[in-house]
Design a protein around this motif. Structure first.
Motif, mmCIF file in Angstrom:
data_model
loop_
_atom_site.group_PDB
_atom_site.id
_atom_site.type_symbol
_atom_site.label_atom_id
_atom_site.label_comp_id
_atom_site.label_asym_id
_atom_site.label_seq_id
_atom_site.Cartn_x
_atom_site.Cartn_y
_atom_site.Cartn_z
ATOM 1 N N LYS A 193 0.846 -1.190 0.000
ATOM 2 C CA LYS A 193 0.000 0.000 0.000
ATOM 3 C C LYS A 193 0.883 1.241 0.000
ATOM 4 O O LYS A 193 1.966 1.246 0.576
ATOM 5 C CB LYS A 193 -0.895 0.011 1.240
ATOM 6 N N ASN A 195 8.922 0.705 0.765
ATOM 7 C CA ASN A 195 10.311 0.369 0.447
ATOM 8 C C ASN A 195 11.054 1.506 -0.241
ATOM 9 O O ASN A 195 12.228 1.416 -0.520
ATOM 10 C CB ASN A 195 10.391 -0.912 -0.389
ATOM 11 N N ARG A 246 4.392 7.316 -2.312
ATOM 12 C CA ARG A 246 5.447 6.313 -2.377
ATOM 13 C C ARG A 246 5.009 5.024 -1.700
ATOM 14 O O ARG A 246 4.022 4.964 -0.993
ATOM 15 C CB ARG A 246 6.701 6.828 -1.665
ATOM 16 N N TYR A 247 5.810 3.988 -1.931
ATOM 17 C CA TYR A 247 5.626 2.741 -1.214
ATOM 18 C C TYR A 247 6.661 2.671 -0.081
ATOM 19 O O TYR A 247 7.720 3.301 -0.173
ATOM 20 C CB TYR A 247 5.788 1.549 -2.153
#
Ligand SMILES: Nc1ncnc2c1ncn2[C@@H]1O[C@H](COP(=O)(O)OP(=O)(O)OP(=O)(O)O)[C@@H](O)[C@H]1O
Ligand SMILES: Nc1ncnc2c1ncn2[C@@H]1O[C@H](COP(=O)(O)OP(=O)(O)OP(=O)(O)O)[C@@H](O)[C@H]1O
Ligand SMILES: NCCCCNCCCN
Ligand SMILES: [Mg+2]
Ligand SMILES: [Mg+2]
Lengths: 365, 271, 338, 290, 365
Positions: free
Chosen positions: A94, A136, A133-134
């Motif tokens: 997400k 990671n 952003r994600y």
């Protein structure tokens, strides 16, 4: 019915992993609206206790009460908790926005409000630009802040924070801490906070819980715990203490003399003397930062100067830490640096005021 | 009823569904009649005896087993390597290659079978066991690639990085870290390729060299004259082995460890 | 180019698996190898169509002998130029074979032979006596299979030739000279809609009848006999113009002829042929007038004690081959509801 | 992203080369023959007429018959896939959350049916669902029904047979994916107010999508390419596209037509794979992991 | 050939993630045998830089040299590095023993030696009893220590540590820090250390690198950087500074007056005045802990007293932080607590010595 002014209460709680007992016997209350900090060495059971409160880990024995109700087997999602995991546990699939919005969705907050709240939360943790952003794609500290934002945004009844600021630099950490405190006050949410930063613990908490080895060593107001450690463990764990076996001399008008095993004699207050309960056999606890170093003996009334030689100096920015050898014993001393630190090898006097000589029973632990 | 017990019940039902035909086959293996259906009219071990004496089936079974094992070994190796490349690296043409690797199961087997034979014809190359093996490898490869890929994406990259930082080469890192972590997928890939190879008819019919029969081709050829329950008996034997072996292994392990425990208990008591 | 041409040390034989190949191995191949030192590599196939596809995709000389079906296939192989020329002098046992079975083969390949007939049977009507009396079967004949009364209890072989043959019979036409092919297709459609199942193997045929999934179907004489022997009350009827067929041992072009001929001769030895026949429940192609076929053979269905097979009709290879491309394709559609 | 910087360019190709060589040599080149074949014609005897004819393509692309069967095939494959996904997910979940020891056993048991040859296994449904099969026998004896129900030989039984065949593939694929999910994440979801089921839907399910997608792709493609199941378990009319291909190649010996047909199937399924790699494939999913 | 006395050297190194530039231009040397610390706010590129040095992340532009050799494309396993990841990255399927033994195995250490070294390493991180556990059976801090042990045990050429002590309590952290320093000296291994703890950074480093926003803001010896921040960012980031725009008065014999915008006048030294380069337009930087609070005005020569009122007090254990309002401006002051902290609302004097008034150019950043 139990005392309802406690948001969380642990009664004789035990947690075993197979043969290993992680939490031995935990008695603990988190009063409503209070900010409670767990402090303790690595592996002492802080996370485990937090997880039991959250309902993520079964309680092996004992009772866990939230608002006076036994909840040992209440599922976690009914506990309305905000939880920050030590390893963040962001949802990798997400976006940051969706991570933070997650809890709101399940509280049936309207779409528009969600967007607003998430944006606010991102502002709060100073990451307004990462919404798309994600996880990671964020740095460690950024992920940690998102985890914090995610837990706070739902305005929970109880906030459980497992080292939520550990990956942040000092400044940001301080700002976060102020924000956190503000939010806690505003929402009036009972908060359990795990940290390894003592000044953080002392500055933020209404109540400090010092744990060791699966039990509570001492709990109380931060200043109390700091100034009157109940055990050598607490004394040494909170700050740095010089703990020395001693014999109590006969009480003077104002002060009592404390004869250290190493030979020196200190003074202490009547208040401390009372703690010895008549026994002569005590341990003297002198905090490293309560010893004043200077080139000259400037002992005043109610204070003693011990001569020594500086063995090592650690530069700590605004402070320096010294190991001072006196009578064959190493003393740890932490002093602010004025112009420049004292030099290695220098002859020096350690000044110890009577009020800074805390006593503990001789063979307590 | 808790969610978990519902899941357990559903799982049992699904397993029962999967085992239903197996159960039927096993029951019929003990049926005295060749065509009885239910209710079964007599109990007999004659089909097991017949199986024991049927060289052709036993031989076919050995061939199938060997072919399946080799296929799964080769296919799993190649497929795992390919999956690794697909997940761990970025390179031009990745999507095309991804499609290419799945292609073997997109083509009806009979077409693939004929096409390959036409190619061999053009090369004047005789059929061989090796060809049969490689044929099986081709159409089991996508199974391995897909399942290993799906697992690999969720394996944290940083543990591999940690291994390399400690001096393990990429190859060593693979065997020490990546492989163990994706073992479930690799095992799944092996099971897939083994069973698909073990069960294949069409490709095998076309590719097998003279004199080579697998269990499915043997059965297929027998269909004209009604299948003999010997085949059921073979299935029964295999199923019983499959269930029994791990159970036996587990109970041996249990006995062993219990003995060890007792031994160590004794030691601590005497100490 | 003959990369896979059989060396004189070995020949390759492909046939039906199971009991048939067991009988072949035991009574023919093993003694033959012992006698000549030539190994017989024995393979199997699941059907004649599949086998011809493999031969077509294979390499010259790869396949040698095969246990093939009917006259029709012989013609197909001839059309694909896969026939060889047997030296009949090397197969003295050919004289024991029923001439009416040899002649159609000779006719196709212009006088020479590429195969020797080996067994024969019929595709008649099989019905469950519990539900259908012998009288009713006899009265209705082929039309029993398009009887509305048995809707959902009817079966049939999913092979285009058989379906068309029976379609012709049901529309009262001569299968080897169909005038109104549309009437045949309509019959096939009717049968399709009434049928529960097109079976595709003997195993399926037997299980459908045995388990009473269906009450009536056409069936292969040998399979029905096997069912009857197991105690199932199945009736069998070759209707007027009943469909006969033979199976032959075919030698493909490019094979080591001498070795193959010797093997054929060996397999036509009465004891070998009879053993195989008993194994598969189809009578051998041996002429009962010339050879003593023992006790069991005469009890097999479709067995003709006269050795003339005069009562049976066979596919006329020329006629059916001419229509093969069209009819097989059309059947494929009709089967699916078109 | 690449760990081995020096080998980063070469490494993927070294890893891929054995597979690509195998697929290239045993699939791509042979399929070129098939492409060529699709422009030839079948002669009356079943031999091939070499040349460049568009007849097969015109027939295959222009004839409703093929389109209808193709549609029916995809419908069956779709039902099969959906049922496999629905029915297979639960046991996969169960196995993934089972203690290690029973896990291996449960997985091994999934493969049990494969010891029984596919044909036999499929035919054994007749013994279960047939009029004198186990199910009818049981229902008759306990009096649920008065006379046997006709359950066999229709599209439903075809799907049933396919589901039975393909279910282990789905379960195993999903299991493999589920097994790799960090438990902390579902806990986090629950701490944010999800029920167990909601946490499943929000976290577990999406994170298991790689396996579910891979399993679904396999199921769909294998179901769409099947021809034995409809022959054994279908009624006279039930057929799938692969049956037409099989008939063209084997029964009619019409390789040119069979080639064209199989290329159509290949193109359509290939398109599906392209969609899969694009929207569900590793690249897409890998983005959120690591 | 490049300077071989540098263990690691970054020349104009840039790292881009798609459109986002995480490291803008990094010039940096890690001398042989030295202990270099990266300090900087969350997300400034510390981990990214470390990963590039390790060979885990491609360098987008620029050169990376190890021992003078360009290694931009040398695979990581050939670099002989010890690496501690921010999130530990222990091997979940291996026991703690095997985790630590991992690197040794690839260095062809004999079996018996491995056991010995692993046992020693476990002792070192104070977890002798966990050898047979799996990582998920350890607490966060315990995992972190194992990660440290695993990196150290291989005695690498370069040690890269990404916040390796962040999950440890203060005491343990200090012990680990001492051990780390000892190991570093003994092995003479060049070490790059990322931390958010300033006293840690100041105490341990030979060289401090302050990063911000993908560039190096300042590098140098810790005391230098602390005492002479090159920018407002550094001044504020290291400790807490009061940074106030000011006008430089005319230089006196010993001191120069500094006229703050807020009205007060401070003194500064000639040394500081020199930094202004003749410009009058400066900013005065006064560290919070360099301001001495007391009830009385006790300003001596070279020191100024500013009267103010205490607005808030934060208790930090051995210290307290005050916000003091003077002339409408809030000053931050950190002072050790003697008997008890000053009280909120108290009138107070802030004493600022000339040497503690650091100057920066007026509009630098
Ligand atoms: N894969 C990525 N894609 C895009 N941006 C990224 C990616 N990885 C890191 N970043 C960004 O690069 C910047 C530097 O990240 P880095 O991890 O080096 O920070 P850091 O200094 O280690 O911070 P922290 O102290 O919080 O761990 C951050 O702003 C981060 O958001
Ligand atoms: N699954 C487990 N099995 C066995 N022991 C465990 C397990 N999980 C935790 N422990 C042990 O329980 C003890 C308490 O762990 P916990 O995670 O609560 O510590 P902590 O106080 O949070 O420490 P830290 O500050 O290092 O995070 C530790 O000694 C740990 O090793
Ligand atoms: N197509 C003609 C009929 C051939 C029947 N053969 C079936 C196999 C049983 N011998
Ligand atoms: Mg913890
Ligand atoms: Mg970082």
């Amino acid at each position: 019915m139990a005392d309802t002014t406690n948001a969380v209460e642990l009664q004789n709680v035990v947690k075993r992993y197979g043969e290993f007992t992680a939490v031995k016997r935990m008695d603990l209350t988190v009063p409503d609206n209070s900010f409670v900090t767990f402090l303790g060495p690595s592996g002492c059971g802080k996370t485990t206790t937090l997880r039991m409160i959250a309902g993520l880990t079964d309680v092996t024995e004992g009772d866990l009460l939230i608002r006076g109700k036994r909840v040992n087997s209440l599922p976690i999602h009914k506990r309305n908790l905000g939880l920050v995991f030590q390893n963040y546990a962001l949802f990798p699939h997400k976006t940051i926005f969706d991570n933070i919005a997650f809890g709101l969705k399940y509280r049936k907050v309207a779409k528009a409000d969600i967007a607003k709240k998430v944006t606010d939360a991102l502002e709060l943790v100073q990451l307004p630009h990462v919404a798309d952003r994600y996880p990671n794609q964020l740095s460690g500290g950024q992920q940690q802040r998102i985890a914090l934002a995610r837990a706070i945004v739902i305005e929970p009844d109880v906030l459980l924070l497992d080292e939520p600021l550990s990956a942040l630099d000092a400044n940001l950490r301080e700002e976060m801490r102020v924000e956190l405190k503000r939010i806690q006050r505003e929402l009036g949410v009972a908060t359990v906070f795990v940290t390894h930063d003592q000044s953080e613990a002392l500055a933020m908490s209404d109540k400090l819980v010092v744990m060791n080895n699966g039990i509570v060593e001492q709990e109380g107001a931060p200043e109390d715990v700091y100034n009157n450690p109940a055990s050598a463990f607490v004394a040494d764990f909170l700050g740095h203490s010089n703990i020395i076996a001693a014999n109590l001399g006969s009480p003077d008008a104002a002060f009592t003399s404390v004869n250290l095993q190493s030979g020196e004699t200190l003074l202490t207050t009547a208040e401390q003397t009372a703690k010895a309960n008549g026994s002569k056999d005590v341990r003297a606890v002198i905090r490293a930062e309560k010893i004043e170093l200077s080139d000259q003996n400037s002992a005043k009334d109610g204070s003693i100067a011990i001569p020594g030689k500086i063995k090592t100096v650690d530069y700590l920015g605004q402070q320096a830490r010294y190991f001072v050898t006196a009578n064959g014993r190493d003393w740890q001393v932490i002093n602010p640096i004025d112009a420049r630190p004292h030099q290695e090898g220098a002859d020096i006097f350690m000044h110890i005021a009577a009020r800074n000589c805390v006593l503990l029973p001789g063979h307590q632990d | 009823m808790s969610g978990w017990s519902m899941i357990r019940i559903a799982t049992i039902l699904v397993y029962l569904f999967l085992f239903a035909p197996v159960a039927v086959v096993i029951l019929l293996a003990f049926n005295a009649n060749q065509f009885g259906g239910f209710p079964i009219e007599g109990f007999s071990l004659r089909w097991f005896e017949a199986l024991w004496n049927n060289d052709a089936i036993v031989r076919a079974f050995k061939t199938s087993l060997l072919l399946g094992l080799l296929t799964s070994a080769v296919s799993t190796t190649l497929g795992t390597m390919a999956a690794l490349a697909m997940v761990r690296y970025d390179f031009p043409g990745k999507r095309t290659i991804s499609t290419l690797l799945v292609a073997p199961i997109l083509i009806p087997e009979v077409v693939l079978a004929v096409a390959l034979l036409l190619f061999l014809q053009a090369l004047s190359m005789p059929k061989s066991f090796g060809l049969l093996l490689m044929g099986h490898v081709v159409f089991t490869l996508p199974f391995v690639v897909l399942v290993v890929q799906a697992r690999l994406v969720s394996i944290r990259r940083d543990v591999e990085e940690a291994a390399m930082s400690l001096g393990a080469t990429p190859v060593q890192t693979f065997f020490e870290i990546t492989l163990p972590l994706m073992l479930p997928a690799v095992m799944a890939g092996m099971l897939f390729s083994f069973t698909i190879s073990f069960d294949d008819i069409t490709g095998t019919l076309f590719w097998k060299p003279g004199g080579v029969e697998t269990v499915p081709t043997q059965i297929f050829a027998m269909l004209r004259n009604s299948i003999s329950p010997e085949i059921n008996a073979l299935g029964a034997v295999m199923v019983i082995f499959t269930i029994a072996l791990p159970l036996i292994a587990a109970s041996i392990a249990r006995v062993m460890s219990a003995r060890k425990l007792r031994a160590s208990n004794r030691k601590t008591q005497t100490a | 180019k003959n990369a896979r041409a059989a060396t004189p040390e070995q020949v390759r034989f492909d046939g039906w698996g199971g009991v048939v190949s067991e009988a072949f191995e035991k009574y023919a191949f093993a003694p033959y190898t012992q006698k000549t030192g030539i190994k017989v590599i024995s393979g199997t196939f699941g059907g004649a169509d599949e086998y011809i596809a493999r031969v077509k995709a294979g390499q010259p000389g790869e396949f040698n002998l095969a246990h093939l079906s009917g006259v029709f296939d012989y013609a197909r192989y001839h059309g694909l130029e896969l026939t060889s020329e047997l030296n009949e002098a090397n197969i003295p046992n050919l004289k024991n074979v029923i001439p009416t079975l040899i002649d159609p083969l000779r006719k196709i390949s212009g006088g020479t032979l590429s195969a020797v007939p080996y067994d024969y049977g019929t595709t008649g009507i099989a019905y469950n006596r519990k539900y259908i009396s012998d009288d009713e079967a006899k009265a209705k004949g082929a039309k029993l299979m398009v009887d509305e009364a048995y809707k959902g209890k009817i079966g049939g072989w999913g092979e285009w030739k058989t379906r068309i043959w029976y379609g012709a019979l049901q529309s009262d036409q001569d299968p080897n000279n169909i005038k109104d092919i549309d009437a045949v297709w309509d019959m096939i459609r009717s049968h399709r809609d009434l049928a529960l199942k097109y079976w595709s193997s003997g195993a399926e045929l037997m299980s459908l009848l045995a388990e009473e999934e269906i009450y009536v179907t056409e069936g292969w004489s040998g399979r029905i006999k096997a069912l009857q022997d197991q105690g199932h009350d199945i009736g069998y009827l070759d209707p007027a113009g009943g469909l006969g067929w033979q199976e032959c041992l075919f030698v493909l072009r490019g094979s080591p002829m001498a070795a193959c001929e010797e093997l054929l001769n060996f397999m036509l030895e009465p004891e070998v042929a009879i053993a195989v026949a008993e194994g598969q429940s189809y009578p051998p192609a041996l002429d009962p007038n010339k050879v003593d076929l023992g006790k069991i053979i005469p009890t097999l269905p479709a067995f003709d004690p006269k050795g003339t097979l005069a009562s049976l009709s066979f596919f006329d290879p020329a006629y059916w081959n001419e229509n093969e491309a069209d009819w097989s394709k059309t059947f494929s559609r009709v089967q699916r509801g078109y | 992203m690449a760990a081995d910087i020096a080998g980063a360019r070469r490494a993927p190709w070294m890893l891929l080369s054995p597979s690509l060589a195998t697929v290239g040599l045993l699939l791509i080149i042979p399929m070129l023959f098939i492409v060529v074949y699709s422009f030839w014609l079948r002669t009356a005897t079943g031999a091939d007429q070499v040349g460049f004819y568009l007849d097969n393509w015109i027939e295959v692309l222009g004839d409703r018959f093929y389109r209808d069967i193709l549609f029916q095939t995809f419908a069956i494959a779709f039902y099969t896939t959906v049922i496999c996904a629905l029915v297979g997910y639960i046991p996969a979940y169960f196995v993934a959350n089972t203690p290690m020891k029973s896990k291996a056993f449960l997985l091994l048991m999934l493969m049990l049916p494969f010891w029984i040859s596919y044909i036999i296994r499929t035919m054994s449904w007749i013994n279960i669902l047939g009029t004198s099969g186990a199910l009818n026998t049981v229902m008759l004896s306990i009096g649920i029904i008065d006379e046997p129900i006709q359950m066999l030989y229709n599209q439903t039984t075809v799907v049933l047979g396919l589901v039975h065949y393909l279910l282990p593939f789905m379960i195993l694929n999903v299991y493999v994916s589920l097994d790799g999910i960090d438990k902390n994440l579902t806990e986090a979801a629950q701490s944010l107010g999800c029920t167990g089921f909601q946490a499943f839907r929000e976290v577990t399910l999406p994170l298991s999508l790689p396996g579910l997608a891979a399993g679904s792709l396999l199921c769909f493609v294998l179901a769409a390419g099947t021809y034995i199941t409809p022959i054994v378990l279908g009624g006279p009319r039930d057929a799938m596209f692969a049956n037409l291909v099989f008939e063209a190649i084997v029964t009619q010996l019409n390789w040119p037509l069979g080639s064209a047909l199989s290329l159509v199937l290949l193109a359509l399924l290939g398109a599906l794979v392209v969609i899969y790699t694009r929207y569900l494939g590793i690249d897409q999913i890998a983005k959120s992991f690591k």
